[in-house]
Design a protein around this motif. Structure first.
Motif, mmCIF file in Angstrom:
data_model
loop_
_atom_site.group_PDB
_atom_site.id
_atom_site.type_symbol
_atom_site.label_atom_id
_atom_site.label_comp_id
_atom_site.label_asym_id
_atom_site.label_seq_id
_atom_site.Cartn_x
_atom_site.Cartn_y
_atom_site.Cartn_z
ATOM 1 N N GLU A 1 0.839 -1.191 0.000
ATOM 2 C CA GLU A 1 0.000 0.000 0.000
ATOM 3 C C GLU A 1 0.881 1.250 0.000
ATOM 4 O OE1 GLU A 1 -2.817 -0.043 3.144
ATOM 5 O OE2 GLU A 1 -3.618 -2.031 2.637
ATOM 6 N N TRP A 2 0.544 2.186 -0.903
ATOM 7 C CA TRP A 2 1.378 3.365 -1.083
ATOM 8 C C TRP A 2 0.710 4.611 -0.517
ATOM 9 C CZ3 TRP A 2 6.323 3.792 -3.002
ATOM 10 C CH2 TRP A 2 6.871 2.603 -3.492
ATOM 11 N N ILE A 3 1.547 5.473 0.054
ATOM 12 C CA ILE A 3 1.101 6.780 0.538
ATOM 13 C C ILE A 3 1.618 7.840 -0.435
ATOM 14 C CG2 ILE A 3 1.284 8.476 2.393
ATOM 15 C CD1 ILE A 3 1.685 6.135 4.329
ATOM 16 N N THR A 4 0.705 8.637 -0.952
ATOM 17 C CA THR A 4 1.092 9.707 -1.863
ATOM 18 C C THR A 4 1.504 10.925 -1.050
ATOM 19 O OG1 THR A 4 -0.441 8.950 -3.563
ATOM 20 C CG2 THR A 4 0.325 11.220 -3.730
ATOM 21 N N GLY A 5 2.731 11.357 -1.218
ATOM 22 C CA GLY A 5 3.223 12.507 -0.471
ATOM 23 C C GLY A 5 2.395 13.749 -0.762
ATOM 24 N N CYS A 6 2.044 14.481 0.273
ATOM 25 C CA CYS A 6 1.236 15.691 0.107
ATOM 26 C C CYS A 6 2.162 16.858 -0.201
ATOM 27 C CB CYS A 6 0.413 15.950 1.359
ATOM 28 S SG CYS A 6 1.423 16.157 2.844
ATOM 29 N N ARG A 7 1.635 18.056 -0.055
ATOM 30 C CA ARG A 7 2.417 19.253 -0.360
ATOM 31 C C ARG A 7 3.690 19.327 0.476
ATOM 32 N NH1 ARG A 7 -0.903 24.650 0.141
ATOM 33 N NH2 ARG A 7 -1.017 23.870 2.293
ATOM 34 N N ARG A 8 3.643 18.784 1.699
ATOM 35 C CA ARG A 8 4.827 18.818 2.561
ATOM 36 C C ARG A 8 5.974 17.988 2.012
ATOM 37 N NH1 ARG A 8 3.457 17.522 8.644
ATOM 38 N NH2 ARG A 8 2.606 15.640 7.681
ATOM 39 N N TYR A 9 5.654 17.034 1.150
ATOM 40 C CA TYR A 9 6.691 16.171 0.572
ATOM 41 C C TYR A 9 6.917 16.484 -0.902
ATOM 42 C CZ TYR A 9 6.235 13.573 4.902
ATOM 43 O OH TYR A 9 6.226 13.224 6.232
ATOM 44 N N THR A 10 6.508 17.672 -1.322
ATOM 45 C CA THR A 10 6.750 18.147 -2.686
ATOM 46 C C THR A 10 7.768 19.269 -2.622
ATOM 47 O OG1 THR A 10 4.499 17.577 -3.375
ATOM 48 C CG2 THR A 10 5.693 19.139 -4.748
ATOM 49 N N MET A 11 8.869 19.118 -3.350
ATOM 50 C CA MET A 11 9.972 20.073 -3.302
ATOM 51 C C MET A 11 10.467 20.389 -4.704
ATOM 52 S SD MET A 11 11.883 18.399 0.027
ATOM 53 C CE MET A 11 11.221 16.766 -0.298
ATOM 54 N N GLU A 12 11.481 21.243 -4.789
ATOM 55 C CA GLU A 12 12.052 21.620 -6.075
ATOM 56 C C GLU A 12 13.565 21.556 -6.015
ATOM 57 O OE1 GLU A 12 10.840 25.097 -8.081
ATOM 58 O OE2 GLU A 12 8.711 24.898 -7.579
ATOM 59 N N THR A 13 14.145 20.999 -7.068
ATOM 60 C CA THR A 13 15.592 21.058 -7.185
ATOM 61 C C THR A 13 16.000 22.494 -7.513
ATOM 62 O OG1 THR A 13 15.547 20.522 -9.552
ATOM 63 C CG2 THR A 13 15.747 18.677 -7.996
ATOM 64 N N MET A 14 17.273 22.786 -7.291
ATOM 65 C CA MET A 14 17.817 24.104 -7.618
ATOM 66 C C MET A 14 18.667 23.992 -8.872
ATOM 67 S SD MET A 14 18.780 25.115 -3.678
ATOM 68 C CE MET A 14 19.512 23.485 -3.407
#
Length: 360
Positions: free
Chosen positions: A293-306
């Protein structure tokens, strides 16, 4: 993905060395940063980035956004102005050398102003001088002597031991033991055995493996993303990122036996623009405790590379316990830059890619 950069306005070496002469030897106790500190970007902001090799300004513009969650190292502090210099911090290389003094040709420098300090959080202080080292040595000696003095007291020895890491949202180890042994409900050995089922180990980098990807162009084996060969990369299949946007992923096993591991950081290495229009920019972390079973990361686990070369380290806002994890690519660099400039829409780059991925 790795064509050479060209040209640029020369930056006088004094702009780099000014801070080294003025600040690195000593730092006031009340100064918020000092050379060698590890800092977390708590709020995103823009900063000036310069290539330390040739003192050249970046072709694509001298400022880049520093992403929330990125972990950086303080290279130098200019006390006269309060300005400071940062660089990427590779948290996944046990052999990482002293980044307080950069060797020519290694990486770019990020120049920040005094007002940027409030957007950073110090997550690890570095010993600044020999006096700090002496103080720590004396404290360690005192601790050792105290421990020897109590050597016959098993309770004291137990207090000195570091408690095991418990699964997220579990009570602390000693609270669990106390509850299980209260009023002689269970003997200590049974209480400790019961609590062991709620314990979790941290990631061993050598045990991480790539299990699959949503798609691949097939340039190199998927395992190359956890390797160290600078001449390899992963790129998704053509057409999988319509207009540079989608949800292409690489899946990783974090332990050989399928048990969960504690993960707090992710690292990504990409080629910067203009060489890397396919480079992953926005990404998300998904995970599974049992691999089913998978948990989809919410906004807290969404980031951006530099837009920088080298291993970029990101701290998850909250650690995860997972047997498997996915790096989900949401946009490539070209699409994200178009969005920033208000030019969203069609894109000639219909896939996404990267060099390396790390977990810790």
């Amino acid at each position: 993905m790795t064509d050479s950069l060209t040209g640029g306005d020369a930056l006088p070496p004094s702009a780099i060395t000014r801070g080294a002469a003025s600040a690195s030897a000593t730092a006031a106790d009340d100064f918020p940063l000092r050379a060698g500190d590890l800092v977390l970007v708590a709020s995103p902001f823009w900063a000036d980035s310069q290539n330390f090799v040739h003192f050249m300004r970046r072709q694509s513009g001298s400022t880049i956004p520093l992403s929330k969650g990125a972990v950086l190292r303080v290279v130098d502090v200019i006390r006269a102005s309060g300005d400071f210099v940062l660089s990427l911090a590779d948290l996944f290389d046990d052999d990482e050398t002293d980044h307080t003094r950069q060797l020519l040709g290694e990486e770019s420098m990020i120049f920040c102003s005094e007002g940027d300090v409030e957007k950073l959080e110090v997550i690890q202080r570095r010993q600044h001088d020999i006096f700090d080292a002496v103080d720590q040595h004396q404290q360690q000696q005192q601790s050792t002597e105290d421990q020897k003095g109590d050597g016959d007291d098993e309770g004291s020895e137990r207090d000195e031991e570091e408690d095991p890491i418990m699964l997220m949202d579990c009570a602390p180890y000693m609270d669990i033991i106390g509850t299980l042994t209260a009023a002689n409900r269970l003997p200590m050995d049974l209480a400790e055995h019961s609590a062991s089922f709620l314990q979790v180990e941290t990631i061993d980098v050598s045990e991480v493996a790539v299990t699959r990807a949503s798609s691949t162009r097939g340039d190199f084996p998927l395992s190359s993303v956890i390797g160290n060969d600078d001449g390899t990369w992963w790129i998704s299949a053509e057409g999988t990122m319509k207009n540079g946007r989608g949800e292409e992923f690489i899946e990783f096993s974090l332990s050989p036996d399928g048990t969960a591991r504690r993960c707090s950081y992710i690292g990504i290495s990409i080629p910067p623009l203009p060489q890397g229009p396919l480079s992953v920019r926005r990404f998300r972390v998904d995970w599974s405790y049992d691999g089913q079973e998978w948990i989809t990361g919410c906004r807290r686990y969404t980031m951006e590379t530099m837009d920088m070369a080298g291993m970029q380290s990101f701290k998850l806002e909250r650690p995860i316990d997972a047997a498997k994890a996915r790096l989900v690519c949401l946009t490539n660099a070209y699409a994200r830059e178009q969005d920033r400039r208000g030019r969203g829409g069609s894109s000639p780059f219909q896939c996404v890619g990267l060099f390396f991925v790390r977990w810790k």
